[in-house]
Design a protein around this motif. Structure first.
Motif, PDB file in Angstrom:
ATOM      1  N   GLY A  80       0.815  -1.204   0.000  1.00 55.59           N
ATOM      2  CA  GLY A  80       0.000   0.000   0.000  1.00 55.59           C
ATOM      3  C   GLY A  80       0.852   1.259   0.000  1.00 55.59           C
ATOM      4  N   ASP A  81       0.427   2.247   0.780  1.00 60.97           N
ATOM      5  CA  ASP A  81       1.203   3.476   0.966  1.00 60.97           C
ATOM      6  C   ASP A  81       2.044   3.243   2.216  1.00 60.97           C
ATOM      7  N   PRO A  82       3.271   2.756   2.055  1.00 60.12           N
ATOM      8  CA  PRO A  82       3.995   2.160   3.192  1.00 60.12           C
ATOM      9  C   PRO A  82       4.444   3.163   4.235  1.00 60.12           C
ATOM     10  N   GLU A  83       4.398   2.720   5.479  1.00 61.65           N
ATOM     11  CA  GLU A  83       4.921   3.489   6.600  1.00 61.65           C
ATOM     12  C   GLU A  83       6.297   2.995   7.014  1.00 61.65           C
ATOM     13  N   VAL A  84       6.784   1.971   6.323  1.00 62.08           N
ATOM     14  CA  VAL A  84       8.125   1.423   6.527  1.00 62.08           C
ATOM     15  C   VAL A  84       8.898   1.591   5.233  1.00 62.08           C
ATOM     16  N   HIS A  85      10.122   2.083   5.347  1.00 64.55           N
ATOM     17  CA  HIS A  85      10.884   2.380   4.137  1.00 64.55           C
ATOM     18  C   HIS A  85      12.366   2.064   4.354  1.00 64.55           C
ATOM     19  N   PRO A  86      13.009   1.278   3.459  1.00 70.80           N
ATOM     20  CA  PRO A  86      12.405   0.531   2.343  1.00 70.80           C
ATOM     21  C   PRO A  86      11.535  -0.615   2.860  1.00 70.80           C
ATOM     22  N   GLN A  87      10.792  -1.232   1.950  1.00 68.54           N
ATOM     23  CA  GLN A  87       9.843  -2.255   2.360  1.00 68.54           C
ATOM     24  C   GLN A  87      10.518  -3.629   2.423  1.00 68.54           C
ATOM     25  N   THR A  88      10.390  -4.263   3.578  1.00 69.68           N
ATOM     26  CA  THR A  88      10.880  -5.627   3.763  1.00 69.68           C
ATOM     27  C   THR A  88       9.690  -6.586   3.704  1.00 69.68           C
ATOM     28  N   GLU A  89       9.988  -7.847   3.436  1.00 70.47           N
ATOM     29  CA  GLU A  89       8.925  -8.818   3.226  1.00 70.47           C
ATOM     30  C   GLU A  89       8.084  -9.084   4.467  1.00 70.47           C
ATOM     31  N   ASP A  90       8.595  -8.756   5.656  1.00 71.81           N
ATOM     32  CA  ASP A  90       7.825  -8.994   6.875  1.00 71.81           C
ATOM     33  C   ASP A  90       6.897  -7.825   7.226  1.00 71.81           C
ATOM     34  N   TYR A  91       6.893  -6.778   6.388  1.00 68.68           N
ATOM     35  CA  TYR A  91       5.993  -5.644   6.608  1.00 68.68           C
ATOM     36  C   TYR A  91       4.604  -5.988   6.085  1.00 68.68           C
ATOM     37  N   TRP A  92       3.565  -5.772   6.911  1.00 66.60           N
ATOM     38  CA  TRP A  92       2.208  -6.168   6.543  1.00 66.60           C
ATOM     39  C   TRP A  92       1.492  -5.151   5.682  1.00 66.60           C
ATOM     40  N   GLY A  93       2.027  -3.956   5.556  1.00 66.35           N
ATOM     41  CA  GLY A  93       1.456  -2.997   4.631  1.00 66.35           C
ATOM     42  C   GLY A  93       0.476  -2.016   5.245  1.00 66.35           C
ATOM     43  N   ASN A  94       0.118  -1.024   4.445  1.00 66.48           N
ATOM     44  CA  ASN A  94      -0.829   0.027   4.831  1.00 66.48           C
ATOM     45  C   ASN A  94      -1.754   0.241   3.643  1.00 66.48           C
ATOM     46  N   VAL A  95      -2.765  -0.622   3.530  1.00 70.52           N
ATOM     47  CA  VAL A  95      -3.624  -0.676   2.340  1.00 70.52           C
ATOM     48  C   VAL A  95      -5.038  -0.231   2.684  1.00 70.52           C
ATOM     49  N   ASN A  96      -5.601   0.619   1.833  1.00 67.81           N
ATOM     50  CA  ASN A  96      -7.005   0.989   1.941  1.00 67.81           C
ATOM     51  C   ASN A  96      -7.844  -0.120   1.307  1.00 67.81           C
ATOM     52  N   PRO A  97      -8.657  -0.848   2.101  1.00 67.60           N
ATOM     53  CA  PRO A  97      -9.384  -2.002   1.534  1.00 67.60           C
ATOM     54  C   PRO A  97     -10.598  -1.628   0.701  1.00 67.60           C
ATOM     55  N   ILE A  98     -10.992  -0.334   0.684  1.00 71.35           N
ATOM     56  CA  ILE A  98     -12.197   0.051  -0.063  1.00 71.35           C
ATOM     57  C   ILE A  98     -11.930   1.191  -1.042  1.00 71.35           C
ATOM     58  N   GLY A  99     -10.679   1.479  -1.327  1.00 68.44           N
ATOM     59  CA  GLY A  99     -10.341   2.560  -2.236  1.00 68.44           C
ATOM     60  C   GLY A  99     -10.332   2.126  -3.688  1.00 68.44           C
ATOM     61  N   PRO A 100     -10.066   3.053  -4.608  1.00 65.68           N
ATOM     62  CA  PRO A 100     -10.095   2.735  -6.043  1.00 65.68           C
ATOM     63  C   PRO A 100      -8.984   1.789  -6.482  1.00 65.68           C
ATOM     64  N   ARG A 101      -7.922   1.647  -5.693  1.00 66.37           N
ATOM     65  CA  ARG A 101      -6.837   0.730  -6.035  1.00 66.37           C
ATOM     66  C   ARG A 101      -6.997  -0.635  -5.365  1.00 66.37           C
ATOM     67  N   SER A 102      -8.001  -0.770  -4.487  1.00 67.78           N
ATOM     68  CA  SER A 102      -8.089  -1.975  -3.657  1.00 67.78           C
ATOM     69  C   SER A 102      -8.417  -3.230  -4.451  1.00 67.78           C
ATOM     70  N   CYS A 103      -9.068  -3.079  -5.614  1.00 69.83           N
ATOM     71  CA  CYS A 103      -9.355  -4.274  -6.434  1.00 69.83           C
ATOM     72  C   CYS A 103      -8.069  -4.995  -6.790  1.00 69.83           C
ATOM     73  N   TYR A 104      -7.017  -4.230  -7.017  1.00 72.94           N
ATOM     74  CA  TYR A 104      -5.706  -4.819  -7.341  1.00 72.94           C
ATOM     75  C   TYR A 104      -4.934  -5.168  -6.072  1.00 72.94           C
ATOM     76  N   ASP A 105      -4.824  -4.186  -5.149  1.00 74.30           N
ATOM     77  CA  ASP A 105      -4.036  -4.395  -3.934  1.00 74.30           C
ATOM     78  C   ASP A 105      -4.572  -5.574  -3.120  1.00 74.30           C
ATOM     79  N   GLU A 106      -5.869  -5.537  -2.835  1.00 70.62           N
ATOM     80  CA  GLU A 106      -6.444  -6.580  -1.992  1.00 70.62           C
ATOM     81  C   GLU A 106      -6.590  -7.902  -2.748  1.00 70.62           C
ATOM     82  N   GLY A 107      -6.784  -7.822  -4.062  1.00 68.31           N
ATOM     83  CA  GLY A 107      -6.825  -9.051  -4.848  1.00 68.31           C
ATOM     84  C   GLY A 107      -5.513  -9.803  -4.768  1.00 68.31           C
TER      85      GLY A 107
END
Length: 332
Positions: A130-157
């Protein structure tokens, strides 16, 4: 006598879903070069027959038109699951179908791999962060994703697809591989796919102003497609216990404005940079931590942004100069 491919390995029959797409077509070429048989599966929603035109007469290449939201009955030794629209313009045009492709497509390809007892690789994405709060992103980061936004069809899919892959691995002991792909560019990108590299190059080649969203301070890391394909193959050929997820991308970070300035410098012309409002949920920064890819797969990107842009600009210059421009993609 058993034929051995150029890498000293027994040749395999390999399925690539989304194989006529930008990344998929390059992967098909690389697998053929390694001596394998390739079954390219695509419904041509965003892929194009022209991307694999040069492969159609190859004796070890087969093209199948199929939508992976429907079951697939084939016999193969490995599966690369790359099928899904990957640019905002394309995945937001029909968001329900995008979600179906990620989720139902994963169920169908995993079911096929389970039946055949073969390894399967999921082409996941950095968008799971998503729009990460951890930088750079490591594989153990769970993310910061909007589950109902216009990009969520891809992100959450894609996030749901990862869940399915790991549940099949735990429940059925399926041999899975999950790769999280960061921004990738190169020849065969769709000129109207809305991605920043293709947008900037096409605008500059046409002598138009280059559009950036926001002030251009948001950052991205750009991986050339040949480097990405090497990473995908390295992951598939890694030991069974290596399941991922593993980030594959170029950790060199650039602002969007720096990219626009580099494109203008390489192409020349009179293009200026103009600003537009930032789209909703557009990530402010994106950079992979590739420690796992380096240490586990021995993989590192080798093609610098400037070199990759020169190759990509040459491709688009030829495409635009020959009148071979595809029909414009639908707007979101």
């Amino acid at each position: 006598m058993v034929n051995i491919n150029p890498n000293g390995l027994l040749p395999k029959r390999i399925a690539v879903t989304g194989g006529a797409g930008f990344v998929g077509s390059h992967l098909c070429e690389a697998l053929l070069a390694r001596g394998h048989e390739v079954l390219c599966i695509d419904n041509f929603y965003t892929g194009a027959r022209s991307n694999v035109q040069n492969l159609l007469t190859h004796p070890r290449f087969e093209l199948m038109r199929h939508d992976i939201t429907f079951p697939l009955y084939i016999e193969v030794d490995e599966i690369y699951n790359l099928a899904c629209p990957a640019s905002p313009v394309h995945y937001q045009f029909d968001p329900v179908q995008t979600l179906k492709t990620s989720v139902i497509g994963a169920i169908n390809t995993l079911g096929l791999a389970k039946r055949l007892r073969v390894p399967i690789l999921q082409a996941s994405t950095s968008e799971v962060y998503g729009d990460p709060e951890v930088h750079p992103q490591t594989e153990d980061y769970w993310g910061n994703v909007n589950p109902i936004g216009p990009r969520s069809c891809y992100d959450e899919g894609k996030r749901c697809a990862e869940t399915l892959f790991f549940d099949y691995h735990r429940q059925h002991q399926l041999a899975i591989k999950v790769v999280r792909i960061f921004n990738t560019y190169g020849p065969r990108m769709h000129p109207n796919d809305g991605r920043v590299v293709s947008n900037f190059i096409v605008q500059a080649l046409r002598g138009e102003d280059i559009t950036i969203f926001g002030d251009g301070s948001q950052t991205r890391s750009f991986c050339y497609v040949d480097d990405l394909v090497r990473g995908l193959i390295a992951m598939m050929e890694s030991p069974r216990e290596v399941v991922g997820p593993i980030n594959i991308g170029n950790p060199s970070e650039f602002t969007i404005r720096q990219l626009a300035e580099m494109v203008i410098e390489l192409i020349g012309g009179s293009s200026r940079i103009v600003q537009r409002p930032l789209p909703q949920d557009d990530p402010k920064q994106r950079q992979p931590d590739i420690t796992q890819a380096r240490d586990t797969l021995g993989w590192l990107p080798t093609i610098a942004l400037r070199e990759g842009l020169v190759r990509t600009i040459s491709y688009f210059d030829t495409l635009l100069g020959t009148g071979a421009m595809p029909i414009p993609a639908p707007s979101a």
